[in-house]
Design a protein around this motif. Structure first.
Motif, short mmCIF file in Angstrom:
data_model
loop_
_atom_site.label_atom_id
_atom_site.label_comp_id
_atom_site.label_asym_id
_atom_site.label_seq_id
_atom_site.Cartn_x
_atom_site.Cartn_y
_atom_site.Cartn_z
N ARG A 1 43.65 -10.77 90.01
CA ARG A 1 44.42 -10.64 88.77
C ARG A 1 44.80 -9.19 88.52
NH1 ARG A 1 43.04 -13.53 83.02
NH2 ARG A 1 44.71 -12.59 81.79
N GLU A 2 43.88 -8.29 88.76
CA GLU A 2 44.15 -6.86 88.57
C GLU A 2 45.36 -6.42 89.39
OE1 GLU A 2 43.13 -2.83 87.22
OE2 GLU A 2 42.66 -4.84 86.52
N GLY A 3 45.43 -6.89 90.64
CA GLY A 3 46.54 -6.52 91.50
C GLY A 3 47.84 -7.19 91.11
N LEU A 4 47.78 -8.48 90.79
CA LEU A 4 48.99 -9.22 90.45
C LEU A 4 49.56 -8.80 89.10
CD1 LEU A 4 48.16 -12.84 91.70
CD2 LEU A 4 49.64 -11.15 92.78
N ALA A 5 48.68 -8.58 88.13
CA ALA A 5 49.14 -8.22 86.78
C ALA A 5 49.95 -6.93 86.80
CB ALA A 5 47.95 -8.10 85.84
N SER A 6 49.57 -6.01 87.67
CA SER A 6 50.29 -4.73 87.75
C SER A 6 51.71 -4.91 88.28
CB SER A 6 49.51 -3.75 88.63
OG SER A 6 49.49 -4.19 89.99
N ASP A 7 51.99 -6.08 88.86
CA ASP A 7 53.32 -6.35 89.39
C ASP A 7 54.06 -7.42 88.57
OD1 ASP A 7 55.25 -5.60 91.27
OD2 ASP A 7 54.76 -7.24 92.63
N GLY A 8 53.55 -7.68 87.37
CA GLY A 8 54.27 -8.55 86.46
C GLY A 8 53.83 -10.00 86.40
N TRP A 9 52.75 -10.36 87.12
CA TRP A 9 52.28 -11.75 87.11
C TRP A 9 51.42 -12.02 85.87
CZ3 TRP A 9 53.54 -15.47 90.75
CH2 TRP A 9 54.21 -15.01 91.90
N VAL B 1 42.37 -4.14 95.53
CA VAL B 1 43.51 -4.30 94.63
C VAL B 1 44.84 -3.89 95.25
CG1 VAL B 1 44.50 -3.53 92.42
CG2 VAL B 1 42.07 -4.14 92.56
N PRO B 2 44.95 -2.73 95.92
CA PRO B 2 46.24 -2.36 96.50
C PRO B 2 46.74 -3.33 97.57
CG PRO B 2 44.80 -0.44 96.37
CD PRO B 2 43.97 -1.64 96.06
N VAL B 3 45.84 -4.03 98.23
CA VAL B 3 46.25 -5.04 99.21
C VAL B 3 46.98 -6.18 98.50
CG1 VAL B 3 45.45 -6.72 100.90
CG2 VAL B 3 44.40 -4.46 100.82
N ILE B 4 46.44 -6.61 97.37
CA ILE B 4 47.09 -7.67 96.59
C ILE B 4 48.43 -7.17 96.07
CG2 ILE B 4 46.89 -9.12 94.55
CD1 ILE B 4 45.03 -9.90 96.86
N GLN B 5 48.49 -5.93 95.62
CA GLN B 5 49.75 -5.36 95.14
C GLN B 5 50.79 -5.34 96.26
OE1 GLN B 5 48.09 -1.64 93.82
NE2 GLN B 5 48.04 -2.27 91.68
N TYR B 6 50.36 -5.01 97.46
CA TYR B 6 51.26 -4.99 98.61
C TYR B 6 51.81 -6.39 98.89
CZ TYR B 6 52.60 -4.98 103.55
OH TYR B 6 53.28 -5.16 104.73
N LEU B 7 50.94 -7.38 98.89
CA LEU B 7 51.38 -8.75 99.14
C LEU B 7 52.32 -9.25 98.04
CD1 LEU B 7 48.06 -10.35 100.45
CD2 LEU B 7 50.18 -10.04 101.75
N SER B 8 52.04 -8.87 96.82
CA SER B 8 52.92 -9.26 95.73
C SER B 8 54.29 -8.63 95.90
CB SER B 8 52.32 -8.84 94.38
OG SER B 8 53.22 -9.14 93.33
N ARG B 9 54.31 -7.36 96.21
CA ARG B 9 55.57 -6.62 96.31
C ARG B 9 56.45 -7.12 97.44
NH1 ARG B 9 53.32 -2.23 95.87
NH2 ARG B 9 53.09 -1.58 98.05
N HIS B 10 55.84 -7.46 98.58
CA HIS B 10 56.61 -7.78 99.78
C HIS B 10 56.70 -9.28 100.10
CE1 HIS B 10 57.16 -3.60 100.84
NE2 HIS B 10 55.87 -3.39 100.66
N VAL B 11 55.84 -10.09 99.48
CA VAL B 11 55.83 -11.52 99.79
C VAL B 11 55.94 -12.39 98.54
CG1 VAL B 11 54.50 -13.41 100.81
CG2 VAL B 11 54.46 -11.16 101.88
#
Length: 394
Positions: free
Chosen positions: A15-23, A363-373
């Motif tokens: 959630r920490e990673g996804l929320a930072s990208d708007g989820w 967390v940055p791994v989740i952010q990466y997946l959110s941003r690119h996938v």
């Protein structure tokens, strides 16, 4: 709105990673009370259901229907090389079957998510000689999903070696718009040429897995290989006072030194004489029936673990300016290695903090997946829905 549900939520680092990208998280579940407390302190408790996932599988209607993404960092205990390798037949890792059961029921009610993201250790690829991952992909295929598998190591984002496998299942009708689909009928399909473009994301072991299971529905996301971070241990260590009781006494420190190989002892002796501070990490491991202290000296921490025993706790070594010291890493240092912000609330009890971070995602791994996938896939789905609605009302 990009809405997701978080299974095996832990303390909420997905959630920490996804929320930072708007989820936006609509629903979360875990069985551990301690983790719920940390989750609630950081995100509130309104979305969190504390229960066994097998009980959730008996009442899947409690999961909101308007969810685009399911995430599941299911237990690695039975898949890890540190475990007994029972695989998905094991009691803990086998809870993935409950999630698959939930997906099957959601499919029957036409409310299944567009994307499913599974995360686990690389042992998932080899468990039961590949049968566990094959059966998982086969089940996802039967539920109407095309599957890609991506391997990512936290070391590209933070100074921690933490290789993980991400299984990304996309609804078939959406997959043809966002993925390169393997053509089962054409043995000369150029699909494979794209597969080889990112060996860091898809290893030879993964390639072999896919090649030996051509009957499954595979797809590839065309995403960039992450650029490796320049962060090292010295960037994440806390400034602990020299007289703090966290630093070990001379007797305990010498015992650690005596457990090291002569080569690792030589590194400590060399680093003592450097003008600046050197930081390394140490794990205690059993080698040939003997407890050994193994030093990592490249500025990268070993993979964080849960503190189920003294050997699983990571030790920090600092050397330079004429001396050296040792202590356990702190929970906050664990959090920083997971890419977690410093104002993320942590349990006061150190062991609970170690569990919170050692059994979590970077967390940055989740952010990466959110941003690119994940986010691009949602945007394609949203555009398709808007076009369909316009056509219906025209």
């Amino acid at each position: 709105m990009m809405i997701f549900a978080e299974f095996f939520a832990g303390v909420g680092l997905v959630r920490e990673g996804l929320a930072s990208d708007g989820w936006s998280c609509a629903w979360a579940n875990d069985i551990a009370q301690d983790k719920r407390e940390t989750y609630a302190a950081n995100f509130g408790s309104g979305d969190f259901v504390l229960d066994d996932i097998w009980n959730i599988a008996k009442q899947p209607e409690q999961i909101p229907d308007n969810v685009f993404l399911y995430t599941a960092s299911f237990p690695c205990t039975d898949l890890s090389v540190a475990g007994d390798r029972a695989g998905l037949a094991g009691e803990e890792s086998g809870t993935l079957r409950a999630l698959l059961h939930i997906l099957a029921q959601k499919k029957q009610s036409h409310t299944q998510p567009g994307v499913v993201l599974l995360e686990n250790v690389k042992g998932f690829l080899t468990s039961h000689k590949g049968k566990d991952i094959r059966n998982t992909v086969k089940t996802l295929n039967a539920l109407g999903y095309t599957v890609d598998i991506i391997e990512l190591d936290a070391v590209a984002f933070t100074p921690q070696s933490r290789p993980r496998v991400f299984v990304i299942a996309v609804d078939n009708t959406l997959a043809i718009q966002v993925m390169r689909i393997k053509d089962k009928r054409n043995i000369l399909d150029t699909w494979w040429s794209h597969f080889h473009q990112s060996p860091q994301l898809r290893s030879a072991k993964l390639r072999d897995l896919i090649q030996t299971n051509p009957d499954l529905n595979w797809g590839l996301f065309d995403i960039p290989t992450p650029e490796k971070t320049l962060l090292r241990l010295h960037n994440i260590v806390e400034d602990i006072p020299e007289d703090s009781p966290l630093w070990w006494g001379s007797e305990k420190q010498q015992y650690l030194f005596n457990q090291m190989s002569t080569g690792h002892q030589a590194i400590i002796r060399e680093k003592i004489h450097e003008p600046g501070d050197f930081y390394g990490t140490v794990y205690r491991r059993m080698r040939n029936g003997q407890s050994m202290a193994e030093l990592r000296s490249d500025g990268i921490a070993g993979c964080l673990r849960t503190p189920r025993g003294g050997s699983s706790k990571q030790i920090l070594v600092r050397a330079g300016q004429g001396n050296w010291k040792a202590r356990l890493m702190t929970p906050r240092e664990y959090a920083r290695l997971q890419g977690v912000r410093d104002n993320f609330w942590m349990p006061e009890n150190d062991n609970k903090g170690f569990f919170a971070m050692g059994d979590a995602v970077c967390v940055p791994v989740i952010q990466y997946l959110s941003r690119h996938v994940l986010k691009p896939t949602y945007e394609v789905w949203q555009h398709t829905q808007q076009t369909y609605n316009k056509q219906r009302t025209a």
